[in-house]
Design a protein around this motif. Structure first.
Motif, PDB file in Angstrom:
ATOM      1  N   UNK A 155      44.977 -15.764-107.341  1.00  0.00           N
ATOM      2  CA  UNK A 155      45.575 -16.344-106.132  1.00  0.00           C
ATOM      3  C   UNK A 155      44.886 -15.824-104.875  1.00  0.00           C
ATOM      4  N   UNK A 156      44.545 -14.526-104.854  1.00  0.00           N
ATOM      5  CA  UNK A 156      43.807 -13.975-103.710  1.00  0.00           C
ATOM      6  C   UNK A 156      42.463 -14.684-103.565  1.00  0.00           C
ATOM      7  N   UNK A 157      41.792 -14.913-104.685  1.00  0.00           N
ATOM      8  CA  UNK A 157      40.504 -15.619-104.660  1.00  0.00           C
ATOM      9  C   UNK A 157      40.675 -17.025-104.108  1.00  0.00           C
ATOM     10  N   UNK A 158      41.677 -17.735-104.620  1.00  0.00           N
ATOM     11  CA  UNK A 158      41.927 -19.101-104.158  1.00  0.00           C
ATOM     12  C   UNK A 158      42.278 -19.135-102.677  1.00  0.00           C
ATOM     13  N   UNK A 159      43.135 -18.225-102.247  1.00  0.00           N
ATOM     14  CA  UNK A 159      43.560 -18.192-100.848  1.00  0.00           C
ATOM     15  C   UNK A 159      42.367 -17.901 -99.937  1.00  0.00           C
ATOM     16  N   UNK A 160      41.511 -16.965-100.346  1.00  0.00           N
ATOM     17  CA  UNK A 160      40.334 -16.629 -99.553  1.00  0.00           C
ATOM     18  C   UNK A 160      39.403 -17.832 -99.420  1.00  0.00           C
ATOM     19  N   UNK A 161      39.162 -18.499-100.538  1.00  0.00           N
ATOM     20  CA  UNK A 161      38.279 -19.668-100.512  1.00  0.00           C
ATOM     21  C   UNK A 161      38.896 -20.794 -99.691  1.00  0.00           C
ATOM     22  N   UNK A 162      40.202 -20.983 -99.812  1.00  0.00           N
ATOM     23  CA  UNK A 162      40.872 -22.016 -99.020  1.00  0.00           C
ATOM     24  C   UNK A 162      40.752 -21.728 -97.522  1.00  0.00           C
ATOM     25  N   UNK A 163      40.881 -20.466 -97.150  1.00  0.00           N
ATOM     26  CA  UNK A 163      40.748 -20.099 -95.734  1.00  0.00           C
ATOM     27  C   UNK A 163      39.358 -20.452 -95.222  1.00  0.00           C
ATOM     28  N   UNK A 174      28.657 -29.970-100.146  1.00  0.00           N
ATOM     29  CA  UNK A 174      28.397 -29.602-101.536  1.00  0.00           C
ATOM     30  C   UNK A 174      28.790 -28.157-101.791  1.00  0.00           C
ATOM     31  N   UNK A 175      28.497 -27.272-100.818  1.00  0.00           N
ATOM     32  CA  UNK A 175      28.863 -25.866-100.968  1.00  0.00           C
ATOM     33  C   UNK A 175      30.378 -25.706-101.008  1.00  0.00           C
ATOM     34  N   UNK A 176      31.075 -26.484-100.197  1.00  0.00           N
ATOM     35  CA  UNK A 176      32.536 -26.397-100.193  1.00  0.00           C
ATOM     36  C   UNK A 176      33.111 -26.882-101.516  1.00  0.00           C
ATOM     37  N   UNK A 177      32.533 -27.953-102.057  1.00  0.00           N
ATOM     38  CA  UNK A 177      32.973 -28.421-103.376  1.00  0.00           C
ATOM     39  C   UNK A 177      32.737 -27.335-104.427  1.00  0.00           C
ATOM     40  N   UNK A 178      31.595 -26.670-104.314  1.00  0.00           N
ATOM     41  CA  UNK A 178      31.285 -25.601-105.265  1.00  0.00           C
ATOM     42  C   UNK A 178      32.328 -24.489-105.174  1.00  0.00           C
ATOM     43  N   UNK A 179      32.661 -24.099-103.954  1.00  0.00           N
ATOM     44  CA  UNK A 179      33.627 -23.010-103.766  1.00  0.00           C
ATOM     45  C   UNK A 179      35.012 -23.402-104.250  1.00  0.00           C
ATOM     46  N   UNK A 180      35.423 -24.643-103.986  1.00  0.00           N
ATOM     47  CA  UNK A 180      36.722 -25.105-104.473  1.00  0.00           C
ATOM     48  C   UNK A 180      36.751 -25.160-105.994  1.00  0.00           C
ATOM     49  N   UNK A 181      35.638 -25.581-106.581  1.00  0.00           N
ATOM     50  CA  UNK A 181      35.536 -25.589-108.039  1.00  0.00           C
ATOM     51  C   UNK A 181      35.613 -24.174-108.585  1.00  0.00           C
ATOM     52  N   UNK A 182      34.934 -23.253-107.901  1.00  0.00           N
ATOM     53  CA  UNK A 182      34.971 -21.849-108.285  1.00  0.00           C
ATOM     54  C   UNK A 182      36.405 -21.316-108.241  1.00  0.00           C
ATOM     55  N   UNK A 232      45.033 -13.371 -89.577  1.00  0.00           N
ATOM     56  CA  UNK A 232      46.264 -13.626 -90.348  1.00  0.00           C
ATOM     57  C   UNK A 232      46.923 -14.943 -89.926  1.00  0.00           C
ATOM     58  N   UNK A 233      46.658 -15.391 -88.689  1.00  0.00           N
ATOM     59  CA  UNK A 233      47.232 -16.660 -88.222  1.00  0.00           C
ATOM     60  C   UNK A 233      46.710 -17.834 -89.044  1.00  0.00           C
ATOM     61  N   UNK A 234      45.461 -17.727 -89.541  1.00  0.00           N
ATOM     62  CA  UNK A 234      44.923 -18.784 -90.383  1.00  0.00           C
ATOM     63  C   UNK A 234      45.722 -18.926 -91.669  1.00  0.00           C
ATOM     64  N   UNK A 235      46.191 -17.788 -92.187  1.00  0.00           N
ATOM     65  CA  UNK A 235      46.961 -17.823 -93.434  1.00  0.00           C
ATOM     66  C   UNK A 235      48.288 -18.553 -93.221  1.00  0.00           C
ATOM     67  N   UNK A 236      48.890 -18.353 -92.039  1.00  0.00           N
ATOM     68  CA  UNK A 236      50.203 -18.953 -91.790  1.00  0.00           C
ATOM     69  C   UNK A 236      50.103 -20.322 -91.124  1.00  0.00           C
ATOM     70  N   UNK A 237      48.901 -20.894 -91.128  1.00  0.00           N
ATOM     71  CA  UNK A 237      48.772 -22.307 -90.790  1.00  0.00           C
ATOM     72  C   UNK A 237      49.588 -23.115 -91.797  1.00  0.00           C
ATOM     73  N   UNK A 238      50.315 -24.097 -91.332  1.00  0.00           N
ATOM     74  CA  UNK A 238      51.257 -24.772 -92.231  1.00  0.00           C
ATOM     75  C   UNK A 238      50.555 -25.440 -93.416  1.00  0.00           C
ATOM     76  N   UNK A 239      49.327 -25.892 -93.207  1.00  0.00           N
ATOM     77  CA  UNK A 239      48.603 -26.529 -94.310  1.00  0.00           C
ATOM     78  C   UNK A 239      48.251 -25.503 -95.384  1.00  0.00           C
ATOM     79  N   UNK A 240      47.772 -24.331 -94.931  1.00  0.00           N
ATOM     80  CA  UNK A 240      47.438 -23.273 -95.882  1.00  0.00           C
ATOM     81  C   UNK A 240      48.697 -22.790 -96.601  1.00  0.00           C
ATOM     82  N   UNK A 241      49.783 -22.607 -95.829  1.00  0.00           N
ATOM     83  CA  UNK A 241      51.037 -22.144 -96.422  1.00  0.00           C
ATOM     84  C   UNK A 241      51.547 -23.132 -97.467  1.00  0.00           C
TER      85      UNK A 241
END
Length: 809
Positions: free
Chosen positions: A31-39, A296-304, A384-393
């Protein structure tokens, strides 16, 4: 009922501590990995979307063809094209043009009331219509009229604060440039550069009606050449951009056919690029106005991220199904007293969701703690404000639910399907099919691990290749010092003499472009007796004598420049000879011709130099000619010292003694060349970090699985040891199945990874070849990690006292 589910679920999690810790740790890491990549991914999304009518704004881009081939592509266009579009097409509501003046001006700027000057990047000139299309948030001034007058300037809030402090600077005077070229501008507005994410990202904007480059852009009427103006069109509501695109070939032929013919262009395509697509969908288009990313890099990271989370889910599935027999009697009793299959499924899914949500909550403070490291890794400025963006949350919450369901659905189905009579008779109730499914999941984990290891190796190799490849010049111990102003240019010889007297300076020369800079200047050249309509575009760079010695570029034929040479004497690279089918030995007796209007100039080739990479390795070395330049933009210093701090201090002191009010702005050329591959470097680092995490999560699952297998075979191991089995044979018994699974994963992962990495390397003109050992190393690494993880627990079981295992019930 819900309270009862939660209570029972919590008790089971606490009861099976080892399994719970392994699952929780795996899910948390995932989950930490996913959250970091999503940010990071979200930081790259949303560029230019906040402007009003962003979906109706398009940039006009250019592709030029010669001899039926694409010879030049750029994100810009010729100066008159934008307003001609507005005149010819009713669907174009408004247009504006932007000139990136970093290329043409020194960008030296200061408040008139102060003497301290600054070099400020991202300096633009723009038409008065700029803010009608891009409605930046103004903090001071009138957005409607800010660029209407000549000599008007609009500042970013950061630059305004830097130059004027906290005072209101509207109406204040700014000095732009220096010496005879200095212009006094009036501040007409201040905008908030942090309010919108835009590919433009200006530091300041000067009105296009200001004399100088602005006058040139406004009066230039050639539709073929000088493609350096970034042109934007805002379409009327509901206009069909695809239909307008189809009209552009006829438009350019109608407006500029003679210009195209005179310039020797077979065809010129105009392409409409939606402004919201520029940041992520501009790969391959040259001369971008700012830093772009690659979808393409973003797709790679999301796939990762997906695979890392999936590996964590697989751990949960494997451990839950492997330990099903431990809960067999509990399930049997529940069914006997009336519990239905759906109720049991809800119970087991509840346990999975409880663990997943707990992992999600833990991941938030961990990610906040890791943000400094994440920012260093991604070169972003996340908070930390990026994490509490409603889309990320919302995505994080959804990820927690999704993970819980994916991880828990199969174990829930298996456990709820256990026959109560068999469960109460025996603890061994799992069918062999479930074991095969677990093996398949383990193979999948190994496939992911092997693929990621191979990917990291290939990306790292390519990056090192770009660092270590012979660029044709020596980038080490080479300093580039911005000259910037006419005053400094006029003192080049005295600066050169003074610098050569400083210990540690070996050579000094100059040029218009620093290595790694985009060479925008070019000319259409042809051989004597040839046709200007069939010319060849050749890049142009002005340099001083001694340039090739300073850069360590070998002169293959002829000589270097001399003091008496003019711009009619040129030195060409090997690519130029190839473009004109000219032999090296014949070059010094040859000439090249260029035409401007009715005037024709012959240029004498006095030397040939080896090809050198003055641009990214993603691009093939293009034809280039170099001429003598009397007003260069850069100084180049070949140095040799062990104390750069002392050398730079001496250089700065001498610079300030020779040149007044011009900042000492230097850079190390090798570092600037590295920046050309920032995206690849960043991708390599990110891949490495998350590959380690994926392998760690896999190891956690293997550790838990082998722990359970060893426990299940405890009595068998005891009997074998009593009958004389060695420790080695016991270890082999427990590890051989996992070794087979690694072999199967290797056979699956190798061709898949090879295919995708070959596709990635196609973006590089100069690239590595993928070697067989990359996959052998990745497979061997996975095997070693597996043997260490599994072997540790196997050895622990093998050396255990058989008497204890045989008498324990």
């Amino acid at each position: 009922m819900l309270k009862n589910y939660i209570k029972i679920g919590w008790r089971n999690l606490v009861k099976n501590k080892q399994q719970t810790i392994i699952n929780l740790l795996g899910l948390t890491l995932g989950t930490v990995s996913c959250l970091t990549i999503l940010l990071y991914v979200f930081a790259q999304l949303g560029f230019d979307e906040d402007f009003s009518n962003a979906e109706s704004i398009y940039r006009v881009e250019t592709i030029i063809e010669r001899d039926g081939k694409e010879s030049f592509d750029t994100a810009a266009a010729s100066p008159p094209i934008a307003f001609a579009l507005k005149e010819d097409f009713g669907e174009v509501e408004e247009v504006t043009r932007v000139v990136l003046t970093d290329v043409f001006y020194s960008n030296l700027i200061r408040a008139a009331e102060n003497k301290e000057s600054y070099y400020e990047p991202r300096s633009y000139m723009a038409d008065s219509t700029f803010f009608k299309i891009f409605n930046f948030k103004f903090l001071h001034g009138d957005i409607e009229t800010a660029l209407n007058e000549p000599n008007a300037i609009v500042l970013s809030s950061n630059l305004a604060n830097k130059m004027f402090g906290n005072q209101n600077c509207i109406g204040k005077a700014v000095i732009w440039g220096s010496g005879e070229d200095a212009q006094t501008l009036t501040v007409k507005g201040v905008f908030d550069e942090y309010f919108y994410k835009s590919h433009l990202n200006p530091n300041y904007i000067v009105s296009m009606s200001t004399p100088g480059m602005g006058t040139f852009v406004q009066t230039f009427d050639d539709f073929a050449t000088n493609n350096f103006v970034y042109s934007y069109a805002k379409l009327v509501p509901n206009a069909d951009a695809d239909l307008l695109q189809k009209k552009l070939p006829a438009f350019i032929n109608r407006r500029g056919s003679k210009n195209l013919s005179d310039a020797g262009m077979d065809n010129k395509q105009l392409l409409l690029k939606k402004v919201t697509d520029i940041h992520l969908y501009s790969e391959g288009r040259k001369n971008q106005i700012g830093r772009i990313s690659n979808i393409t890099y973003l797709y790679f990271l999301l796939t990762l991220a997906f695979f890392i989370q999936l590996v964590a889910c697989i751990n949960f599935i494997n451990l839950s199904t492997a330990r099903a027999s431990k809960r067999a009697k509990e399930i049997g009793v529940r069914k006997v007293v009336g519990a239905g299959k759906k109720a049991l499924m809800r119970q087991f899914l509840g346990e999975s969701l409880l663990l997943s949500v707990f992992a999600m909550l833990i991941s938030i403070p961990i990610t906040i703690f890791l943000l400094p490291f994440v920012n260093e890794l991604t070169q972003e400025a996340l908070t930390y404000l990026n994490i509490f963006n409603w889309k990320i949350t919302a995505l994080l919450f959804g990820l927690g639910i999704f993970t819980g369901l994916v991880a828990g659905i199969y174990p829930a189905v298996i456990l709820s399907s256990i026959n109560p009579i068999k469960a109460l008779k025996s603890a061994t109730i799992l069918q062999s099919g479930n074991g095969n499914f677990r093996k398949a999941l383990v193979v999948f984990q190994f496939v992911v691990s092997i693929s990621l290891v191979a990917t990291v190796i290939v990306v790292t190799q390519q990056f090192r290749f770009t660092q270590n490849k012979d660029l044709g010049f020596n980038k080490e111990n080479l300093l580039a010092l911005r000259i910037g102003t006419n005053e400094a240019s006029s003192k080049f010889e005295s600066i050169k003499t003074a610098f050569l007297n400083i210990p540690g300076v070996l050579e000094v020369s100059s040029g218009n472009y620093s290595p790694s800079e985009i060479v925008l200047s070019d000319n259409g050249l042809y051989l004597p007796g040839g046709s200007r309509e069939k010319n060849t575009i050749v890049k142009r760079n002005g340099v001083s004598d001694g340039y090739f010695k300073t850069m360590d570029i070998p002169i293959l034929e002829g000589r270097d420049f001399r003091e008496a040479d003019t711009t009619n004497q040129i030195i060409v690279n090997e690519a130029t000879l190839k473009a004109f089918n000219m032999k090296r030995e014949d070059a010094l007796s040859s000439k090249l011709v260029q035409s401007f209007g009715d005037e024709t100039y012959e240029m004498e080739i006095i030397g040939v130099v080896a090809d050198f990479h003055y641009a990214s390795l993603k691009n093939e070395i293009a034809p280039l000619f170099l001429h003598k330049e009397s007003e260069p933009n850069w100084l180049f210093l070949r140095t040799e010292t062990k104390n750069y701090e002392l050398l730079l201090g001496n250089l700065e002191k001498q610079w300030k003694t020779t040149v007044n009010n011009v900042p000492f702005d230097y850079r190390f050329v090798d570092k600037e060349v590295e920046k050309l591959y920032d995206e690849e470097k960043r991708l390599g680092k990110i891949s490495f970090v998350f590959t380690i995490l994926a392998i760690l999560i896999s190891c956690l699952g293997l550790f838990g699985l082998i722990s359970y297998v060893a426990e299940q075979k405890k009595k068998e191991i005891g009997i074998r040891k009593v009958l004389g089995a060695s420790i080695n044979s016991v270890v082999q018994l427990l590890t051989k199945d996992f070794v087979k699974l690694v072999g199967i994963a290797f056979l699956i992962a190798s061709p898949i990874t090879y295919y995708f990495m070959e596709r990635w390397l196609e973006d590089f003109t100069y690239r590595i070849n993928i070697q067989w050992w990359v996959f052998a190393f990745a497979g061997g690494f996975a095997l070693i990690i597996t043997l260490i993880t599994v072997g540790f627990q196997s050895l622990k079981s093998a050396v255990a006292n058989p008497v204890k295992s045989l008498r324990t019930e």
